[in-house]
Scaffold this active site. Structure first.
Site, mmCIF file in Angstrom:
data_model
loop_
_atom_site.group_PDB
_atom_site.id
_atom_site.type_symbol
_atom_site.label_atom_id
_atom_site.label_comp_id
_atom_site.label_asym_id
_atom_site.label_seq_id
_atom_site.Cartn_x
_atom_site.Cartn_y
_atom_site.Cartn_z
ATOM 1 N N LEU A 39 79.373 -33.634 14.999
ATOM 2 C CA LEU A 39 79.655 -32.280 14.740
ATOM 3 C C LEU A 39 80.672 -31.729 15.779
ATOM 4 O O LEU A 39 80.561 -31.997 17.095
ATOM 5 C CB LEU A 39 78.347 -31.482 14.732
ATOM 6 C CG LEU A 39 77.495 -31.668 13.386
ATOM 7 C CD1 LEU A 39 76.232 -31.143 13.683
ATOM 8 C CD2 LEU A 39 78.317 -31.161 12.454
ATOM 9 N N HIS A 85 67.335 -39.707 17.239
ATOM 10 C CA HIS A 85 67.737 -40.805 17.927
ATOM 11 C C HIS A 85 66.744 -41.816 17.810
ATOM 12 O O HIS A 85 65.956 -41.769 18.900
ATOM 13 C CB HIS A 85 68.691 -40.358 18.845
ATOM 14 C CG HIS A 85 69.483 -41.626 19.445
ATOM 15 N ND1 HIS A 85 70.897 -41.876 18.933
ATOM 16 C CD2 HIS A 85 69.208 -42.501 20.556
ATOM 17 C CE1 HIS A 85 71.288 -43.195 19.619
ATOM 18 N NE2 HIS A 85 70.567 -43.346 20.474
ATOM 19 N N ASP A 118 78.668 -29.667 24.075
ATOM 20 C CA ASP A 118 78.899 -30.302 25.589
ATOM 21 C C ASP A 118 79.746 -31.253 25.508
ATOM 22 O O ASP A 118 80.084 -32.274 26.746
ATOM 23 C CB ASP A 118 77.595 -30.659 26.111
ATOM 24 C CG ASP A 118 76.645 -31.483 25.375
ATOM 25 O OD1 ASP A 118 77.261 -32.206 24.530
ATOM 26 O OD2 ASP A 118 75.629 -32.005 25.795
HETATM 27 C C1 GRF Z 1 67.340 -42.660 11.959
HETATM 28 O O1 GRF Z 1 67.196 -44.163 12.132
HETATM 29 C C2 GRF Z 1 67.761 -41.944 12.808
HETATM 30 O O2 GRF Z 1 67.229 -42.242 13.997
HETATM 31 C C3 GRF Z 1 69.340 -42.136 12.741
HETATM 32 O O3 GRF Z 1 69.609 -42.532 11.402
HETATM 33 C C4 GRF Z 1 68.583 -43.006 10.687
HETATM 34 C C5 GRF Z 1 68.310 -42.027 9.513
HETATM 35 O O4 GRF Z 1 67.322 -42.581 8.701
HETATM 36 N N1 GRF Z 1 69.912 -41.181 13.567
HETATM 37 P P1 GRF Z 1 66.998 -41.746 7.302
HETATM 38 O O5 GRF Z 1 68.375 -41.326 6.589
HETATM 39 O O6 GRF Z 1 66.350 -40.562 7.795
HETATM 40 O O7 GRF Z 1 66.179 -42.553 6.556
#
Ligand code: GRF
Length: 216
Positions: free
Chosen positions: A97, A113, A147
């Site tokens: 973003l 994450h 940031d």
């Molecule tokens: C997750 O593993 C999250 O940590 C990462 O993208 C994935 C998303 O999974 N940022 P979902 O689309 O919610 O199943």
């Protein structure tokens, strides 16, 4: 006595399977929060199907249909603002973003994450962790700030899991998924309850009100 709290109006951005969106829908939607819109950068995101099934408004913002990323993000921010969104959850949103979005929703964007940040930010976090040979993996839910970094915002919740013998992506991924699906709703619930603030002496430090965590 204060009346019952209005549900927090949440907007979700997702690019993929949307299992974290589903976790929010299954646990908090219609209670502490109301998910008022789901937007994606990908028209084929399964997350959009999940939103449709739940009767939630959807929108797709394909980059090619906008002047540039900033223009696309301005359009997403406008769409979210029209729905009165108070908190934006990035649930597997794979685009970065830009400032126009992050300034409009300053302090109100959350991301999940699959690593214990600040280790292994950016894409392919689990692969990075495996390549490094760590013994503890984990999940971080953090604020996203304007940031200039990726996965650099203040940490709201983290949970680790010891997997000393892990060598395989699928194995680690399978162990981290349930942690994500617990941690994202937990963080959103805490925010909805007004239990999340910043340490004035160190705004990077997110403070969670003790009485609320005790109730959980
Ligand atoms: C997750 O593993 C999250 O940590 C990462 O993208 C994935 C998303 O999974 N940022 P979902 O689309 O919610 O199943």
């Amino acid at each position: 006595m204060p009346g019952p709290r209005e549900p927090l109006r949440v907007g979700v951005l997702a690019s993929g399977t949307g299992t974290n969106l589903q976790a929010l829908l299954d646990t908090l939607h219609g209670r502490e929060i109301v998910v008022v819109g789901v937007a994606s950068d990908r028209p084929d995101a399964i997350a959009l199907e999940r939103a449709k099934t739940a009767g939630i408004e959807r929108a797709v913002f394909v980059l090619a249909e906008h002047e540039d990323r900033a223009a696309r993000d301005t359009a997403i921010a406008g769409w979210m603002a029209q729905r009165g969104v108070e908190l934006v959850v990035l649930a597997g949103y794979m685009a970065i973003l830009t400032s126009p979005f992050l300034r409009r929703f300053a302090g109100a964007v959350l991301n999940v994450h699959p690593s214990l940040l600040p280790a292994f930010p950016g894409v392919r976090a689990i692969e990075q962790a495996l390549a490094y040979g760590v013994k503890i993996f984990g999940v971080t839910v953090h604020f996203v700030e304007d940031d200039g970094g990726v996965d650099t915002g203040p940490v709201i919740l983290q949970r680790g899991i010891e997997l000393p013998g892990a060598s395989d992506f699928d194995e680690v991924y399978a162990r981290l998924r349930p942690i994500e699906h617990a941690l994202v709703p937990e963080a959103v619930r805490l925010i909805a309850m007004g239990a999340v603030s910043r340490d004035p002496d160190n705004p990077r430090r997110v403070v969670i009100a003790a009485e609320v965590t005790a109730e959980a």
